[in-house]
Write a protein that holds these residues in place. Sequence first.
Motif, PDB file in Angstrom:
ATOM      1  N   ASN A 138      99.093 -38.719  66.056  1.00  0.00           N
ATOM      2  CA  ASN A 138      98.692 -37.843  67.160  1.00  0.00           C
ATOM      3  C   ASN A 138      99.936 -37.401  67.907  1.00  0.00           C
ATOM      4  O   ASN A 138     100.886 -38.184  68.040  1.00  0.00           O
ATOM      5  CB  ASN A 138      97.756 -38.594  68.118  1.00  0.00           C
ATOM      6  CG  ASN A 138      96.450 -38.999  67.449  1.00  0.00           C
ATOM      7  OD1 ASN A 138      95.873 -38.214  66.704  1.00  0.00           O
ATOM      8  ND2 ASN A 138      95.996 -40.215  67.711  1.00  0.00           N
ATOM      9  N   THR A 139      99.933 -36.180  68.400  1.00  0.00           N
ATOM     10  CA  THR A 139     101.081 -35.677  69.153  1.00  0.00           C
ATOM     11  C   THR A 139     100.576 -34.904  70.367  1.00  0.00           C
ATOM     12  O   THR A 139      99.379 -34.653  70.511  1.00  0.00           O
ATOM     13  CB  THR A 139     101.948 -34.720  68.298  1.00  0.00           C
ATOM     14  OG1 THR A 139     101.183 -33.544  68.021  1.00  0.00           O
ATOM     15  CG2 THR A 139     102.386 -35.367  66.995  1.00  0.00           C
TER      16      THR A 139
ATOM     17  N   GLN B 288     104.225 -42.180  71.666  1.00  0.00           N
ATOM     18  CA  GLN B 288     105.573 -42.023  71.140  1.00  0.00           C
ATOM     19  C   GLN B 288     106.399 -41.248  72.184  1.00  0.00           C
ATOM     20  O   GLN B 288     105.858 -40.759  73.170  1.00  0.00           O
ATOM     21  CB  GLN B 288     105.517 -41.297  69.783  1.00  0.00           C
ATOM     22  CG  GLN B 288     105.039 -42.174  68.622  1.00  0.00           C
ATOM     23  CD  GLN B 288     103.648 -42.770  68.779  1.00  0.00           C
ATOM     24  OE1 GLN B 288     102.684 -42.070  69.036  1.00  0.00           O
ATOM     25  NE2 GLN B 288     103.555 -44.093  68.650  1.00  0.00           N
TER      26      GLN B 288
ATOM     27  N   GLU C 137     105.396 -38.465  74.970  1.00  0.00           N
ATOM     28  CA  GLU C 137     103.947 -38.251  74.942  1.00  0.00           C
ATOM     29  C   GLU C 137     103.253 -38.996  76.085  1.00  0.00           C
ATOM     30  O   GLU C 137     103.828 -39.873  76.709  1.00  0.00           O
ATOM     31  CB  GLU C 137     103.365 -38.766  73.615  1.00  0.00           C
ATOM     32  CG  GLU C 137     103.863 -38.033  72.387  1.00  0.00           C
ATOM     33  CD  GLU C 137     103.309 -38.629  71.098  1.00  0.00           C
ATOM     34  OE1 GLU C 137     103.533 -38.017  70.048  1.00  0.00           O
ATOM     35  OE2 GLU C 137     102.662 -39.699  71.141  1.00  0.00           O
TER      36      GLU C 137
ATOM     37  N   ASP D 255      97.982 -39.492  73.365  1.00  0.00           N
ATOM     38  CA  ASP D 255      98.642 -38.983  72.160  1.00  0.00           C
ATOM     39  C   ASP D 255      99.132 -40.107  71.246  1.00  0.00           C
ATOM     40  O   ASP D 255      99.772 -39.849  70.221  1.00  0.00           O
ATOM     41  CB  ASP D 255      99.855 -38.124  72.529  1.00  0.00           C
ATOM     42  CG  ASP D 255      99.513 -37.032  73.532  1.00  0.00           C
ATOM     43  OD1 ASP D 255      98.348 -36.575  73.536  1.00  0.00           O
ATOM     44  OD2 ASP D 255     100.405 -36.648  74.318  1.00  0.00           O
ATOM     45  N   ALA D 256      98.872 -41.346  71.643  1.00  0.00           N
ATOM     46  CA  ALA D 256      99.371 -42.482  70.857  1.00  0.00           C
ATOM     47  C   ALA D 256      98.853 -42.418  69.418  1.00  0.00           C
ATOM     48  O   ALA D 256      97.684 -42.094  69.182  1.00  0.00           O
ATOM     49  CB  ALA D 256      98.941 -43.795  71.506  1.00  0.00           C
ATOM     50  N   ASN D 257      99.725 -42.745  68.485  1.00  0.00           N
ATOM     51  CA  ASN D 257      99.296 -42.851  67.087  1.00  0.00           C
ATOM     52  C   ASN D 257      98.336 -44.024  66.932  1.00  0.00           C
ATOM     53  O   ASN D 257      98.330 -44.947  67.750  1.00  0.00           O
ATOM     54  CB  ASN D 257     100.506 -43.066  66.179  1.00  0.00           C
ATOM     55  CG  ASN D 257     101.431 -41.861  66.152  1.00  0.00           C
ATOM     56  OD1 ASN D 257     101.176 -40.857  66.825  1.00  0.00           O
ATOM     57  ND2 ASN D 257     102.496 -41.960  65.382  1.00  0.00           N
TER      58      ASN D 257
HETATM   59 CA    CA Z   1     101.922 -39.892  68.860  1.00  0.00          CA
END
Ligand code: CA
Length: 481
Positions: A283-284, A344, A347, A351-353
């Motif tokens: 996610n971004t 990340q 972010e 948006d965290a992966n």
């Molecule tokens: Ca991310």
Amino acid sequence: MKLSKLYYICMGSLLFAFTSCGNDWLNLEPSTSVETETSIKILSDVEFTLNGIYSDMQSSDAYSGRLVYYGDVRGDDMQAVSLSKRTGDYYNYGHTKDNGPSSHWLNLYSFIQNCNLILNNIDKIDATGQEEYRDDLKGQALAIRGMALFDLTRIFGYPYTKDNGASLGVPIVKNSEGIASKPSRNTVAECYTQIISDLTSAVSMLNGKFTKGKINKWAAMTLLSRVYLYKGDNTNALAMAEDAIEGAEGKGWQLWSHDDYPYAWAEDASSAAPGEVLFEIVNTTTDSPGKESMGYLNSKSGYDDMCITTSFYALLLEDPDDIRLKLLSFDGSKYAYVFKYQPQEGEVIQDANIPLIRLAETYLNASEAAVKLGDNEKAVKYLDPIVKRANPNNTVQGKTLTLEDVLNERRKELVAEGHRAFDLLRNGMSVNRYDVPNSKIKSTKHFSKNLDFDWDFYRIVLPIPKAEMDTNPNMVQNPGY
Ligand code: CA
């Protein structure tokens, strides 16, 4: 009608990919030729369709949210902060045949349908000189289809180990029309046969390289070892996990170190530094699942939706020097949240992966299978790195491990990653929820009516969604609903 339905579904994926692409691997030229079954003509059409599937998997209704927290808040280590929160009905086992969620069903069958589109056409493509590329794409589609069927089977079907898979699982759908073909349910055993077949084929085709946000060989092997564990096939679970560890570590993946552990979750993995995540949802900021995602739900500065239980906190506190305590963030003396879904660089938390499959699980799968096989040497061999990583002063060397030892370590390591309720139920154990007196997290109390139950409780499986029951005459509801 068949084509128009496909067109709709594919265009949905395409539109999503167009409007939300922020990852480099999504920045492909739009293809207008992927909207029907007959239009997968070249391998880039396959890759484009796969990217659409990954993009759909990213939804907070799918792997950025619901499909993950389902296994957490239905167990004993995490709970909803209140019954009116998003996770409340899951935690409380509150769903009825009229209000059961449809998103698990629809999303997972949509992934399967789009994988079928690929799998039913890819072998017609002339891939001369591109065989490895073709095989890897096919391996990804097989792995995702296996993963989706596994998730459907464990959400809607009883544990395999309860009755050797004799009860109803979900329909196995291999055509390109998907669930609209009004299929009937297969048994859990038939579903496991299909899942194992897909994942085994995937493992033989995936190339084992790092590709950001894509499922790879080692992730598929770890998932397959998990499936074998759920099936009670410990010999294959151990063998598969051992091969996955050896293979992944040979290609540069490795367990995060003790010192890095609290922060490694925020790292942006790369082929130069793949870390320990074998498959993650990327996610971004420009391609975010939004505020219904794990990062936002697991934070007091987000929706503050789920927290750890006092019993889990007590378990983790048994060793005050356990590094995993550093992942907890506290809302004063009220609640504690697991901060694994770290944004990340640059972010915000939503948006965290989402790490879906980690090398730590591979070790834990190997150790659990070994302890069940009575192979203490290997149970120790694979548990020790996880124990030592949490606290370098601890070791299980020289110890005779019990299943409880391994499962408790699994709880500590995999909390908030969607495992616990399944781990209890597949092992024939009870979900036993209780409050620990005088906990530091004073406001955390259980308020579910369902505090102690096992695989005989009819609500451990979700009801088949009402819309499916209403439109598919071949569908059978789960017993009790
Ligand atoms: Ca991310």
